[in-house]
Design an enzyme around this catalytic site. Structure first.
Site, PDB file in Angstrom:
ATOM      1  N   LYS A   1      25.899  -9.624  22.689  1.00 45.93           N
ATOM      2  CA  LYS A   1      26.854  -9.017  21.751  1.00 45.93           C
ATOM      3  C   LYS A   1      28.218  -8.821  22.416  1.00 45.93           C
ATOM      4  O   LYS A   1      29.211  -8.571  21.760  1.00 45.93           O
ATOM      5  CB  LYS A   1      26.317  -7.690  21.228  1.00 45.93           C
TER       6      LYS A   1
ATOM      7  N   LYS B   1      29.552  -4.014   6.377  1.00 44.26           N
ATOM      8  CA  LYS B   1      29.929  -2.639   6.005  1.00 44.26           C
ATOM      9  C   LYS B   1      31.407  -2.409   6.288  1.00 44.26           C
ATOM     10  O   LYS B   1      32.129  -1.812   5.480  1.00 44.26           O
ATOM     11  CB  LYS B   1      29.067  -1.632   6.783  1.00 44.26           C
TER      12      LYS B   1
ATOM     13  N   LYS C   1      26.990  -1.217  17.814  1.00 49.58           N
ATOM     14  CA  LYS C   1      25.746  -1.987  17.735  1.00 49.58           C
ATOM     15  C   LYS C   1      24.974  -1.746  19.010  1.00 49.58           C
ATOM     16  O   LYS C   1      25.508  -1.180  19.969  1.00 49.58           O
ATOM     17  CB  LYS C   1      26.035  -3.480  17.555  1.00 49.58           C
ATOM     18  N   ARG C   2      23.691  -2.168  19.042  1.00 50.40           N
ATOM     19  CA  ARG C   2      22.928  -2.066  20.280  1.00 50.40           C
ATOM     20  C   ARG C   2      23.709  -2.740  21.418  1.00 50.40           C
ATOM     21  O   ARG C   2      24.456  -3.702  21.184  1.00 50.40           O
ATOM     22  CB  ARG C   2      21.554  -2.737  20.113  1.00 50.40           C
TER      23      ARG C   2
ATOM     24  N   THR D   1      25.055  -6.953  10.379  1.00 49.59           N
ATOM     25  CA  THR D   1      25.182  -6.313   9.071  1.00 49.59           C
ATOM     26  C   THR D   1      26.273  -5.242   9.093  1.00 49.59           C
ATOM     27  O   THR D   1      26.846  -4.937   8.046  1.00 49.59           O
ATOM     28  CB  THR D   1      23.840  -5.684   8.620  1.00 49.59           C
TER      29      THR D   1
ATOM     30  N   HIS E   1      14.378 -12.846  12.604  1.00 49.60           N
ATOM     31  CA  HIS E   1      15.624 -12.096  12.846  1.00 49.60           C
ATOM     32  C   HIS E   1      16.269 -12.364  14.193  1.00 49.60           C
ATOM     33  O   HIS E   1      17.248 -11.708  14.542  1.00 49.60           O
ATOM     34  CB  HIS E   1      15.383 -10.593  12.732  1.00 49.60           C
TER      35      HIS E   1
END
Ligand code: 26V
Length: 828
Positions: A569, A675, A563-564, A671, A372
């Site tokens: 990111k 959504k 998100k984290r 992910t 992952h």
């Protein structure tokens, strides 16, 4: 493996179908009333929301119990190949509404609520989120078990029953603070403890907790008890009800009687406490694998309990060890359960008394591994010394695997010492360590990444030498999410709009969303879409106001990055975009600008200082903008604390724009991107992870892609200079200067100095500045489109229509056929 269409069954028939016979859900002698009265001995007149929640949950559990048992009996009778999904994390969120939806019991719940004049929404709020995960990896496991049950696969999830889930996040003065998440404070109606199926786990050491830190006591072998807690996993339509089995650690005897009789009462009880602390808390760091002894033992505990359990089940219906891999598939969710390789070998060698070759063959055929992340700091490596102290037999097995492996490599690539070094399960130099990813690849028949680009990079860079050695083992399984929770349940108005257009077949066959494509040209449908979106935005705005007092305008563009918090990111890049927009307004107060609301949410690992500073920066930015009359009403930034599954369920349906802007090559899949897509948001993002495949599915013209590609990022590392962008791009420079001038930290001078350091001085490893300009251009295109609602709706509908691929049903179908060779086992 297509599932039947979703027949509409009446409640009474449903109850009969679930084996409930004459039992009523509600009424004088109904389940709900009985639970209220008998479970908590509550007066029906004076009942509180929590008791109502419990009574509903218990009633729903009653309805599913017989079907749950029947599912297990069917598996015992049919003896199919079973799937075992091992994961240190299951980020489940709440269960009541999800189980009601999947059991199609909504009419009964509505009826009961009406009879008792109960408001269902506040009642659902009584259920705490089961936050047994950090982020994407844990939520993926939760989506997967939903899909496996829906597709009637004989599967079981194995995990740990942490008493404390992911910490609760609050903001104080803009800084993240953490509180323990004691989610099991009240009894959980969904779990069933099975003390009779407890298993023993042997260690070569004892351990103590001293001042909260873990200490192994060498030379004093000990035994732990794994107590299983089962949770029902309801497939859509309620046909299959699988199990999620979570292990809780306990001392083997409640305390050691010998020590007790010799007077060491306190010491004996201390051992009990140490044992129980093993499954006390989920590790909240998903960015660095810092060697922590307790985490090491947690991982082994999950593996030892789960393998003992699955071997016991296997032996119940099978006599010959040789058929193990025909009956058992074990999927390792990242390397966290990679100790399954030596543990299964140990069982086959020492308990089943098989020879090495046969044991090795069965181990490889049973196990499969999912990677992952490519971040080197997140790849697990455990000190060899710990194996020596705690699990010496496992070390012996690992070293023998390694000896045979390296012999083979040396004979295939004579003289290639570097290759041997990279393949070895042991990292030499300094403290010797076991490389868990190498172990998982070598000891299994399948290694997959979670999006096409990620699988490719895994093969070509991260573990290249292993991929050269075992090319046939490597494959891709692009992630997916369950459309039941993330569309049907989270966004009922949009779900209904879709169903009215194309029927409800999409719920368990998401490819049917492609039937929406022609509806992009249907004006009535476009308006219905826009109404559904506006409705979701209004609901969110109302909830936000009620719970936090914040007011947001539903006429503004809702843009979300959730998100984290991680450098890769690039929440900072998003914040820089906002600073540029802010500067434009400051420079030109009369500038016409579509009102925007930027939502940020996500947790930072408690020890990740820069991530925490990024949260502080976003909050200060929000505060400064709120306090500036020039921009008020046009720009708004909100950092929503305590991001969790339930918050995602509220925010995602309400978002117009999905922000997915990781440095290309670093986000394995993502992910939340999926959504947002199925909820009709448009994506602004980089060509990374599954976002690439999403754009392909929707058509790139319906996406706002920008920035460097993964190849350009990797290729540009040598020559990239953030200073160039600072010197040559006026908006970039002005944004940074404003930050460094303490404009956003007037009473806290200098606190954002580390941001200058990371973005300029230290070379901007994640290349924020390289992508800022392209980001702003894409942003402009997006805003222009928003001004044309019909065109916006057209593209959003084409996004929904293209999102079918991103159902976790599709992902699971691929795992089942390509990796597990598992087939559905329908329950009659
Ligand atoms: C790593 C570690 C390191 C040691 C301590 C505890 C801990 C806990 C979790 C992790 C896993 C980090 C990897 C991860 O979550 N990857 C995410 O997986 C998602 C599902 O495949 C994927 O969508 C995201 O892109 C990826 O970042």
């Amino acid at each position: 493996m297509a599932t039947e269409p979703n027949a509409q069954i009446r409640p009474a028939e449903l109850l009969k179908q679930y084996g409930c016979g004459p039992i009523q859900f509600t009424g004088d002698d109904g389940l709900y009333e009985r639970h209220l009265l008998f479970d908590n001995v509550t007066d029906l007149e004076a009942v509180r929301a929590r008791e109502q929640y419990e009574a509903f949950a218990h009633s729903v559990r009653d309805v599913l119990s017989q079907r749950w048992l029947l599912t297990q009996k069917t598996y015992e009778r049919e003896n199919p190949k079973r799937v075992h999904y091992l994961s240190m994390e299951f980020l489940l969120g709440r269960s009541l509404a999800n189980n009601v939806t999947n059991l199609m019991l909504d009419p009964l719940v509505t009826q009961t609520a009406k009879q008792h004049k109960v408001d269902v929404l506040p009642l659902l709020e009584q259920e705490p989120d089961a936050g047994l995960g950090n982020g994407g990896l844990g939520r993926l496991a939760a989506c997967f078990i939903d899909s496996m049950a829906t597709m009637q696969l004989p599967a079981i999830g194995y995990g740990l029953r942490y008493e404390y889930g992911i910490f609760k996040q609050s903001l104080q003065d803009g800084w993240q603070h953490e509180q323990g998440d004691k989610w099991l404070r009240r009894p959980d109606p969904w779990e069933v403890v099975r003390p009779d199926e407890a298993v023993k786990v042997k260690l070569n050491c004892s351990f103590q907790m001293q001042g909260g830190t873990f200490q192994a006591v060498p030379g004093r072998p000990s035994t732990l008890l794994g107590i299983p807690y089962d949770r029902p996993v309801v497939g859509y339509g309620g046909k299959t009800i699988n199990t999620l089995r979570l292990w809780s650690a306990a001392a083997c005897n409640s305390f050691d009687f010998q020590e007790f009789s010799s007077g060491a009462f306190a010491e004996a009880l201390a051992d009990t406490l140490a044992a129980e602390s093993l499954t006390r808390v989920l590790y909240p760091d998903d960015s660095t694998s810092k060697g922590q002894g307790l985490r090491f033992l947690q991982e082994y505990f999950l593996v030892a309990c789960s393998l003992a359990d699955l071997v016991r089940r296997y032996r119940l219906s099978n006599t010959d060890w040789n058929t193990l891999a025909d009956k058992v598939a074990i999927q390792l969710n990242d390397t966290h359960p990679a100790m399954a390789v030596p543990e299964l070998m140990r069982i086959l060698l020492d308990e089943a008394q098989l020879g090495w070759d046969q044991a090795w063959d069965l181990t490889k055929k049973s196990l499969a591994y999912t990677n992952h992340t490519l971040l080197p700091e997140a790849l697990e490596k455990w000190p060899l010394e710990w194996f020596e102290t705690m699990l010496p037999r496992h070390l012996e097995i690992i070293l023998e695997i390694n000896r045979r492996l390296l012999d083979d490599v040396r004979s295939r690539f004579p003289g290639d010492g570097q290759r041997v070094e990279r393949i070895s399960l042991v990292e030499e130099g300094g403290q010797r360590k076991i490389r868990m990813a190498n172990l998982a690849i070598v000891g299994s028949h399948s290694t997959n990444g979670v999006a096409a680009i990620h699988s490719e990079l895994l093969r070509k860079t991260t573990v290249k030498e292993l991929a050269d050695l075992f090319p046939e083992r490597f494959n891709n399984k692009t992630n997916g999410v369950t459309p039941r929770r993330w569309l049907l349940l989270a966004n009922p108005v949009l779900a209904q709009t879709i169903t009215e257009a194309i029927g409800d077949g999409w719920i368990n066959d998401l490819d049917q969303l492609s039937k929406l494509r022609p509806f992009a040209e249907n004006e009535a449908f476009r308006h219905a879409f826009l109404r559904a979106k506006r409705n979701a935005k209004s609901q969110f705005a109302a909830w936000l106001k009620a719970t936090s007092g914040h007011v947001v305008s539903v006429d503004s563009i809702f843009d979300s990055q959730v998100k984290r918090i991680h450098e890769y990111k690039r929440q900072l890049l998003n914040a820089l975009r906002v600073v540029v927009l802010y500067n434009r307004l400051r420079e030109n107060p009369n500038l016409e600008m579509t009102p925007r609301t930027f939502f940020f949410a996500g947790k930072a690992a408690p020890a990740y200082r820069l991530a925490k500073l990024i949260i502080k920066f976003i909050n200060n930015l929000a505060g400064t903008i709120d306090g500036d009359s020039v921009v008020r009403g046009r720009l708004k930034v909100l950092f929503l604390p305590e991001y969790c599954v339930s918050l995602a369920e509220r925010l995602i349906p309400a978002s117009d724009v999905s922000t997915q802007i990781s440095t290309a090559g670093y986000e394995a899949s993502g992910t939340s991107n999926m959504k947002f897509m199925m909820n009709g948001a448009l994506t602004i993002g980089t060509r990374d992870g599954a976002t690439i495949e999403m754009a392909e599915a929707a058509g790139e013209e319906n996406f706002f892609l920008f920035g460097l590609t993964a190849e350009q990022v990797a290729g540009g590392r040598g020559s990239y200079s953030p200073h160039w962008h600072y010197e040559n791009e006026p908006e970039t420079r002005a944004a940074l200067d404003l930050i460094f001038s303490d404009h956003f930290s007037q009473n806290e001078p200098g606190i954002f100095a580390p941001l200058r350091d990371t973005l300029l001085t230290s070379g901007d490893f994640y290349m924020h500045l390289a992508d800022l300009k392209a980001y702003l251009e894409a942003d402009q295109r997006l805003v222009d489109l928003y001004a044309r609602p019909e065109d916006w709706a057209r593209k959003a509908i084409l996004n929904i229509a293209g999102s079918g691929k991103f159902s976790s049903d599709r992902t699971i179908r691929e795992y089942a056929t390509d990796i597990w060779a598992a087939k559905p086992c329908p329950v009659p």
